[in-house]
Design an enzyme around this catalytic site. Structure first.
Site, PDB file in Angstrom:
ATOM      1  N   LYS A 104       4.365   2.472  -7.452  1.00 41.19           N
ATOM      2  CA  LYS A 104       3.902   1.546  -6.409  1.00 41.19           C
ATOM      3  C   LYS A 104       4.945   0.460  -6.126  1.00 41.19           C
ATOM      4  O   LYS A 104       5.194   0.133  -4.972  1.00 41.19           O
ATOM      5  CB  LYS A 104       2.560   0.936  -6.815  1.00 41.19           C
TER       6      LYS A 104
ATOM      7  N   LYS B 260       0.714   8.175  -4.160  1.00 39.94           N
ATOM      8  CA  LYS B 260       1.900   7.334  -4.447  1.00 39.94           C
ATOM      9  C   LYS B 260       3.040   8.120  -5.073  1.00 39.94           C
ATOM     10  O   LYS B 260       4.208   7.796  -4.864  1.00 39.94           O
ATOM     11  CB  LYS B 260       1.528   6.153  -5.331  1.00 39.94           C
TER      12      LYS B 260
ATOM     13  N   GLY C 136      -4.752   0.254  -3.651  1.00 40.03           N
ATOM     14  CA  GLY C 136      -6.077   0.781  -3.264  1.00 40.03           C
ATOM     15  C   GLY C 136      -6.480   0.300  -1.876  1.00 40.03           C
ATOM     16  O   GLY C 136      -5.817   0.609  -0.888  1.00 40.03           O
TER      17      GLY C 136
ATOM     18  N   ASP D 293       2.329   4.658 -12.963  1.00 41.35           N
ATOM     19  CA  ASP D 293       1.639   4.483 -11.684  1.00 41.35           C
ATOM     20  C   ASP D 293       2.122   3.181 -11.006  1.00 41.35           C
ATOM     21  O   ASP D 293       2.499   3.186  -9.831  1.00 41.35           O
ATOM     22  CB  ASP D 293       0.123   4.449 -11.933  1.00 41.35           C
TER      23      ASP D 293
ATOM     24  N   GLY E 187     -13.860   6.120 -12.178  1.00 45.24           N
ATOM     25  CA  GLY E 187     -13.008   6.746 -11.153  1.00 45.24           C
ATOM     26  C   GLY E 187     -11.751   5.940 -10.860  1.00 45.24           C
ATOM     27  O   GLY E 187     -11.153   6.095  -9.793  1.00 45.24           O
TER      28      GLY E 187
ATOM     29  N   GLU F  84      -5.981   7.678 -13.443  1.00 42.99           N
ATOM     30  CA  GLU F  84      -5.339   8.905 -12.981  1.00 42.99           C
ATOM     31  C   GLU F  84      -5.868  10.090 -13.784  1.00 42.99           C
ATOM     32  O   GLU F  84      -6.402   9.902 -14.885  1.00 42.99           O
ATOM     33  CB  GLU F  84      -3.822   8.810 -13.194  1.00 42.99           C
TER      34      GLU F  84
ATOM     35  N   THR G 196     -12.068  12.657  -5.902  1.00 37.59           N
ATOM     36  CA  THR G 196     -12.626  11.296  -5.789  1.00 37.59           C
ATOM     37  C   THR G 196     -12.309  10.684  -4.424  1.00 37.59           C
ATOM     38  O   THR G 196     -13.215  10.235  -3.702  1.00 37.59           O
ATOM     39  CB  THR G 196     -12.053  10.397  -6.913  1.00 37.59           C
TER      40      THR G 196
ATOM     41  N   ILE H 193      -6.402  -2.695  -0.597  1.00 38.06           N
ATOM     42  CA  ILE H 193      -5.749  -3.919  -0.083  1.00 38.06           C
ATOM     43  C   ILE H 193      -4.738  -3.556   0.999  1.00 38.06           C
ATOM     44  O   ILE H 193      -3.879  -2.712   0.774  1.00 38.06           O
ATOM     45  CB  ILE H 193      -4.958  -4.653  -1.194  1.00 38.06           C
TER      46      ILE H 193
HETATM   47  N1  HSE Z   1      -5.110   4.920 -11.300  1.00 33.76           N
HETATM   48  C1  HSE Z   1      -4.825   4.048 -10.209  1.00 33.76           C
HETATM   49  C2  HSE Z   1      -5.161   2.622 -10.640  1.00 33.76           C
HETATM   50  C3  HSE Z   1      -5.609   4.449  -9.011  1.00 33.76           C
HETATM   51  O1  HSE Z   1      -5.842   2.463 -11.667  1.00 33.76           O
HETATM   52  O2  HSE Z   1      -4.743   1.672  -9.996  1.00 33.76           O
HETATM   53  C4  HSE Z   1      -5.232   3.735  -7.738  1.00 33.76           C
HETATM   54  O3  HSE Z   1      -3.907   3.996  -7.373  1.00 33.76           O
END
Ligand code: HSE
Length: 406
Positions: free
Chosen positions: A200, A100, A129, A196, A182, A185, A11, A131
């Protein structure tokens, strides 16, 4: 001409190719030189795709090509991304990434290698993403001591929570939609269980506080237990439920956590909906700042990756990342941190009222007409440990959600 290689044609990798093709001349102008994708590494072939002529299956082709100055790692996962990144940096090639997992685990070491060789390891797309947040923390907010970061850091769960709140959608259906768009994960458990967002906030905290925050040390709670009933209470309280990554410096103590929280309408995070992310930062001289934008998806993420390529092209022989020491930052157990809670209890409010007040002190009750046999209440501010003791004493607790204090 600056030759680059892209590791992974999934992606984000295909997004990187698309962004470079779409904005070719403006990107080259900003980079100061023409940027050309020489190789794309993937296990698969893509017959019929113009990228096919650049596909290689062996990383050594890229590693041993002295023309390659920048490697874009968008494979995801720790291995083989870690090995490839380390080899590329040791060979004097700058690397940028959206990964990440890798940055949270090995960021300090990879940054150190880049610094020693006066090249760069950049990872703007790893948090939020599209930002810009890594660059501001690295170069715009350097006059400040950052003492708090609170962010909606996962697009998938924010999309899901927004749809569940607005339309009462079922959890499984909205997760499927997020996958189709998309956002999710490869294993969406990483999104819905908060891992996730945890990686971050570990990256952002390490950058903000200058020392390694291990993601394994961060208390992490996902959204898997959030139900339609919770949203009924939230609506009655005029609040919204958001999955927040949070870290705070209190004197000499540092706290970090990921958990769903109830947010008030006057909180800037309240209106961050759908796939959007927002990162609220507090600096001791700046005060409050918030960064907002699309937190997931092919092109927003690729936009941040390509911006790193441009930055690396402009600084081929100069390291531009500030220090993130591999020295570990010890986090304080969250049981000492303070906040208010919303509590759902099985039973009859009229019968329990006096006991709830005796145990929790001043509370506000909430009852929902179509949720018989239960009631809810919000508490005053107390430590997590105090809450646990009182909830245990009360018994019959269905669930609790933390309430964000601004
Ligand atoms: N799966 C992650 C999200 C993708 O939904 O934020 C971007 O890091």
């Amino acid at each position: 001409m600056i030759q680059i290689a892209v590791l992974g044609y999934g992606t984000v990798g295909s997004g990187v190719v698309e962004v470079i093709n779409t904005n070719y001349s403006s990107i080259n102008k900003k980079a100061g030189e023409e940027i050309n994708i020489k190789y794309v590494l993937d296990l698969r072939d893509f017959p019929g795709d113009p990228i096919q002529e650049k596909i290689v299956h062996d990383f050594d082709v890229i590693l041993n090509d002295p023309e390659i100055r920048i490697v874009v790692e968008v494979m995801g996962g720790v291995e083989p991304a870690y090995t490839f990144t380390k080899k590329a940096l040791l060979a004097g090639k700058s690397v940028c990434t959206s990964n990440k997992e890798l940055v949270a685990k090995h960021g300090a070491e990879l940054l150190e290698i880049a610094r020693e060789r006066n090249i760069n390891y950049l990872f703007e797309a790893s948090c939020g993403g599209g930002i810009p947040i890594i660059r501001p923390l690295n170069s715009s907010l350097t006059a400040d001591e950052i003492d708090e970061i609170a962010g909606i850091l996962n697009g998938t769960t924010n999309y899901m929570l927004t749809r569940m709140a607005r339309e009462g959608c079922e959890y499984e259906d909205v997760l499927k939609e997020a996958q189709e768009m998309g956002y999710a994960e490869r294993n969406p458990a990483a999104d819905v269980e908060g891992h996730d967002a945890c990686r971050k906030i570990a990256i952002l905290s390490s950058l903000a506080f200058g020392r390694q925050v291990d993601f394994e040390d961060i208390y992490t709670e996902g959204i898997t237990h959030i139900t339609a009933a919770d949203f009924k209470y939230a609506k009655a309280m005029k609040k919204s439920i958001k999955l927040l990554g949070y870290s705070k410096k209190c004197g000499e103590c540092f706290y970090a956590m990921v958990a769903p929280v109830l947010v008030d309408p006057d909180d800037p995070l309240y209106s961050v909906n759908d796939v959007f992310n927002a990162i609220f930062v507090h600096g001791n001289v700046l005060g409050d700042a918030m960064f907002y934008g699309r937190g997931a998806g092919k092109l927003p993420t690729a936009s941040a990756v390509v911006a790193d390529v441009v930055d690396e092209a402009r600084h081929l022989h100069r390291n531009i990342m500030t220090f993130w020491s591999s020295h570990k930052l010890s986090l304080t157990d969250i049981s000492n941190s303070q906040r208010a809670f919303f509590v759902r209890v099985k039973g009859d409010k009229e019968a329990d009222e006096a006991r709830v007040k005796e145990i929790f002190g001043k509370v506000s009750f909430i009852q929902i007409e179509d949720l018989p046999g239960e009631y809810g209440f919000t508490t005053g501010i107390m430590t997590e440990a105090e809450y646990e003791v009182r909830a245990e004493r009360l018994g019959n607790v269905i669930s609790r959600i933390r309430i964000r204090q601004q």
